[in-house]
Design a protein around this motif. Structure first.
Motif, PDB file in Angstrom:
ATOM      1  N   PRO A 204     -22.488 -45.202 -30.191  1.00  0.00           N
ATOM      2  CA  PRO A 204     -21.081 -44.949 -29.876  1.00  0.00           C
ATOM      3  C   PRO A 204     -20.578 -43.694 -30.615  1.00  0.00           C
ATOM      4  O   PRO A 204     -20.922 -43.476 -31.772  1.00  0.00           O
ATOM      5  N   THR A 205     -19.826 -42.877 -29.898  1.00  0.00           N
ATOM      6  CA  THR A 205     -19.257 -41.697 -30.547  1.00  0.00           C
ATOM      7  C   THR A 205     -17.964 -42.129 -31.232  1.00  0.00           C
ATOM      8  O   THR A 205     -17.096 -42.698 -30.574  1.00  0.00           O
ATOM      9  N   PRO A 206     -17.846 -41.898 -32.528  1.00  0.00           N
ATOM     10  CA  PRO A 206     -16.607 -42.322 -33.179  1.00  0.00           C
ATOM     11  C   PRO A 206     -15.427 -41.484 -32.679  1.00  0.00           C
ATOM     12  O   PRO A 206     -15.566 -40.284 -32.421  1.00  0.00           O
ATOM     13  N   LEU A 207     -14.300 -42.133 -32.520  1.00  0.00           N
ATOM     14  CA  LEU A 207     -13.107 -41.386 -32.110  1.00  0.00           C
ATOM     15  C   LEU A 207     -12.674 -40.497 -33.285  1.00  0.00           C
ATOM     16  O   LEU A 207     -12.757 -40.902 -34.433  1.00  0.00           O
ATOM     17  N   PRO A 208     -12.195 -39.296 -32.998  1.00  0.00           N
ATOM     18  CA  PRO A 208     -11.793 -38.428 -34.104  1.00  0.00           C
ATOM     19  C   PRO A 208     -10.478 -38.904 -34.725  1.00  0.00           C
ATOM     20  O   PRO A 208      -9.643 -39.508 -34.056  1.00  0.00           O
TER      21      PRO A 208
ATOM     22  N   ARG B 183      -8.131 -41.390 -32.452  1.00  0.00           N
ATOM     23  CA  ARG B 183      -7.738 -41.422 -31.051  1.00  0.00           C
ATOM     24  C   ARG B 183      -8.512 -40.345 -30.301  1.00  0.00           C
ATOM     25  O   ARG B 183      -8.792 -39.275 -30.851  1.00  0.00           O
ATOM     26  N   SER B 184      -8.839 -40.640 -29.056  1.00  0.00           N
ATOM     27  CA  SER B 184      -9.542 -39.621 -28.290  1.00  0.00           C
ATOM     28  C   SER B 184      -8.532 -38.770 -27.531  1.00  0.00           C
ATOM     29  O   SER B 184      -7.635 -39.275 -26.882  1.00  0.00           O
ATOM     30  N   VAL B 185      -8.637 -37.477 -27.723  1.00  0.00           N
ATOM     31  CA  VAL B 185      -7.750 -36.537 -27.041  1.00  0.00           C
ATOM     32  C   VAL B 185      -8.654 -35.428 -26.522  1.00  0.00           C
ATOM     33  O   VAL B 185      -9.589 -35.016 -27.205  1.00  0.00           O
ATOM     34  N   ALA B 186      -8.383 -34.979 -25.293  1.00  0.00           N
ATOM     35  CA  ALA B 186      -9.223 -33.921 -24.723  1.00  0.00           C
ATOM     36  C   ALA B 186      -9.184 -32.694 -25.628  1.00  0.00           C
ATOM     37  O   ALA B 186      -8.123 -32.275 -26.085  1.00  0.00           O
ATOM     38  N   GLU B 187     -10.356 -32.146 -25.917  1.00  0.00           N
ATOM     39  CA  GLU B 187     -10.443 -30.958 -26.793  1.00  0.00           C
ATOM     40  C   GLU B 187      -9.808 -29.766 -26.074  1.00  0.00           C
ATOM     41  O   GLU B 187     -10.241 -29.388 -24.980  1.00  0.00           O
ATOM     42  N   PRO B 188      -8.769 -29.186 -26.676  1.00  0.00           N
ATOM     43  CA  PRO B 188      -8.108 -28.079 -25.982  1.00  0.00           C
ATOM     44  C   PRO B 188      -8.974 -26.821 -25.992  1.00  0.00           C
ATOM     45  O   PRO B 188      -9.879 -26.680 -26.816  1.00  0.00           O
ATOM     46  N   THR B 189      -8.699 -25.937 -25.068  1.00  0.00           N
ATOM     47  CA  THR B 189      -9.483 -24.705 -24.990  1.00  0.00           C
ATOM     48  C   THR B 189      -9.000 -23.694 -26.026  1.00  0.00           C
ATOM     49  O   THR B 189      -7.868 -23.754 -26.472  1.00  0.00           O
TER      50      THR B 189
END
Ligand code: SF4
Lengths: 267, 362
Positions: B6-10, B171-177
């Protein structure tokens, strides 16, 4: 009564035939306006002139940013024709750090007084030196907070009179002065430390060489030049006596010249 | 069977750091202090990869000084701390506003005791900094981006006010560009030296005083301070105050809260609604500018307003100013913290908050 040569007398009874013209403007190129509000006999404009002339001589005019502290010399921070960041009292070495880290190609120098650098900003200059920041710091050291009217700084020599040490600085009551140059020289990040003075034409000339040394050495690491300047107002001495008073108060204990230079190969 | 690790949530701190780098931040300086520390750690890891610089300063005073220099060089800079460290930065914050330097400050406060410090400015003089108070990590990402936009557009420090919860929620949040903005034209690169118009960045302004002799020497502070005041007024007029609200149409009581505690208040209001209570929820998203007009309008038909915050009553004053006595303002907040003092609040419990809200019902 006086053995001074008489100055030529300008007739004032009749109106001059021609308006006055400026024959020689001796304002250095990188100082916009030579006029300033500093006291007659002040050493700071002399030191500043030496610094900006050195910048021009080393061809750094278009690659240089000066960071100014707060003191009487601050009046010059919007009079120079090199780029300037005006910082707060004591904070210039940190501001210079941010500048040089963001733009490593710049030559970043600071202009501070002894109150600015040794009182309020001692921590900043020591850490900048220890980090080996590639900046050149110039401390205009007159041993007083001139701008507030001549109060003691941490660099005030023992025996010097100031507004809050009227009988002269006394170690038992006011503590010992901090010799910043010696302190900074002991740090490994420091590449160059020198002490100059502007009390005589000869010393101004020598100091200029030390400024050159610092501006070159800062390519390798931290450089500091302490420049002893006159403050006749803060010292309560006659303008013409200030250079001698500087020698008398500072001269015996303070060696002028290079204190440390690790940019040269040791012999 | 294939085992997938499992990838830990950041953690929030890491997400906020990523958002700063994505917003173009290329310089960060700070001094560790809980609960801000992990943002500094994340910036130290992320910035060099993005071609930026992160410095571990000797104190908060030096951290903001370093940012001052980087900002003057046209690099988007940020720093942060918690309230105590922010206290040390106030002199520079006030003067950077006067020097017109962009900066983003992330304040991971301990509880909400620093509302006054954040919104009034703990520094000297007549200045205001825009302040954003995200409710959660996702909103913090948006706020970080907005903070840099405002900082650049208005050439001012901008504060993002968070807390322990924001920094430590995973929490998982889409990595911004990522983007790297060009240095703005006012920034220093040394090249205007010797042109007769060398650039100057100064909290004392750039207007010169006439010396009476036909030359110009020293600063004209009266011109500068008047100009700065006019710019601040324009900025506060133009920045849009933001709110979030629920169930205001028929609410008899409107509960006001901000920052991460608002998430608990919002949950309590939802629960009470489900049980039929005529209660509404209103959250100031921007603390400066404070959404006074929206609060006045949206609480106009209520019979009472209640304020929750984790301190002894600070935003309470702003709410009172906003409603101007039209409806009674009731206090349901109060200091709440565990022994660590880092801002973990036992009161942030939906049952406790629901009871207080019920007691405040008109
Ligand atoms: S008070 Fe001293 S340092 Fe200041 S301008 Fe006068 S002589 Fe120079």
């Amino acid at each position: 009564m006086t053995d001074r040569p008489m100055l030529p007398i300008i007739p004032s009874a009749t109106a001059p035939t021609r308006p006055a013209t400026l024959l020689h403007d001796r304002t250095p190129d990188l100082i916009d306006v030579g006029a300033h509000q500093l006291c007659p006999g002040c050493g700071e404009p002399v030191a500043l002139r030496a610094i900006v002339e050195a910048v021009a001589e080393l061809d750094l005019t278009r690659a240089c940013v000066a960071v100014f502290g707060i003191g009487c010399y601050t009046a010059f921070s919007n009079n120079l024709d090199i780029e300037v960041v005006q910082a707060l009292h004591g904070r210039a070495p940190s501001v210079a750090t941010g500048l040089v880290r963001a733009r490593p190609e710049l030559t970043v120098l600071t202009v501070q007084g002894d109150g600015d650098m040794v009182n309020e900003g001692l921590q900043e200059v020591l850490h900048a030196a220890a980090r080996g920041e590639r900046i050149a710091c110039f401390m205009l050291d007159n041993g007083v907070l001139g701008e507030t009217g001549g109060h003691m700084t941490a660099a005030t020599p023992l025996g010097q009179r100031t507004k809050n040490t009227l009988e002269g600085r006394d170690a038992a009551r006011h503590g010992h002065p901090i010799e910043l140059s010696d302190l900074v020289a002991r740090l490994d990040g420091t590449r160059y430390v020198a002490r100059g003075a502007v009390n005589s034409a000869v010393n101004v000339h020598r100091t200029k060489k030390l400024i050159h040394g610092a501006l070159r050495a800062r390519q390798h690491g931290f450089a500091l030049v302490e420049i002893l300047t006159m403050c006749p107002t803060g010292w309560f001495v006659d303008t013409t006596e200030a250079p001698d008073y500087l020698v008398q108060r500072r001269g015996p204990d303070q060696i002028l010249g290079v204190v440390k230079d690790t940019t040269r190969p040791t012999t | 069977m294939i085992a997938v690790a499992p990838t830990p949530l950041p953690a929030g701190s890491d997400v906020i750091a990523a958002a700063m780098v994505a917003a173009g931040c290329r310089f960060f300086a700070g001094y560790p202090m809980t609960p801000f520390t992990e943002i500094l750690e994340a910036m130290a890891r992320r910035l060099p990869q993005a071609g930026g610089v992160c410095l571990n300063a000797e104190s908060e005073i030096e951290a903001i000084g370093m940012c001052w220099g980087a900002a003057a060089a046209g690099t988007l800079a940020a720093t942060g701390s918690t309230g105590q460290g922010l206290s040390l930065m106030q002199e520079s914050l006030a003067e950077m506003a006067l020097a017109r330097l962009p900066l983003v400050v992330v304040d991971m406060a301990r509880g909400q005791g620093d509302y006054f410090q954040a919104t009034r400015g703990g520094g000297h003089g007549d200045y205001r900094l825009p302040v954003l108070a995200p409710i959660d990590v996702a909103e913090a990402v948006a706020h970080v981006k907005l903070a840099f936009t405002w900082a650049e557009a208005w050439r001012t420090p901008v504060l993002v006010l968070g807390d322990y919860y924001l920094a430590h929620t995973h929490r998982s949040v889409a990595e911004p560009t990522r983007s790297t903005p060009l240095p703005p034209p006012w920034s220093l690169d040394g090249t205007t030296g010797g042109s007769g118009h060398a650039k100057l960045i100064s909290p004392l302004g750039t207007t010169k005083q006439r010396d009476g002799l036909g030359g110009e020497a020293g600063y004209d502070l009266s011109v500068h301070y008047h100009d700065a005041a006019a710019r601040t007024a324009t900025m506060l007029r133009c920045l849009p105050p933001q709110t979030e609200s629920l169930y205001l149409d028929d609410a008899e009581l409107v509960v006001i809260a901000y920052g991460t505690p608002a998430a608990y208040v919002r949950a309590a209001v939802r629960e009470l609604r489900a049980r039929g209570a005529r209660v509404g929820y209103l959250r100031p998203v921007t603390l400066v500018p404070f959404p006074s007009a929206a609060i006045a309008r949206l609480t106009g038909s209520a019979r009472a307003v209640a304020v929750y915050e984790n301190n002894t009553g600070q935003a309470l004053d702003d709410v009172r100013l906003a409603v101007e006595g039209r409806v009674p303002v009731r206090w349901i907040g109060g200091l709440s913290m565990d022994a660590s003092g880092f801002g973990i609040a036992p009161d942030l419990d939906v049952r406790i908050l629901s009871r207080r809200i019920e007691e405040a019902m008109p």
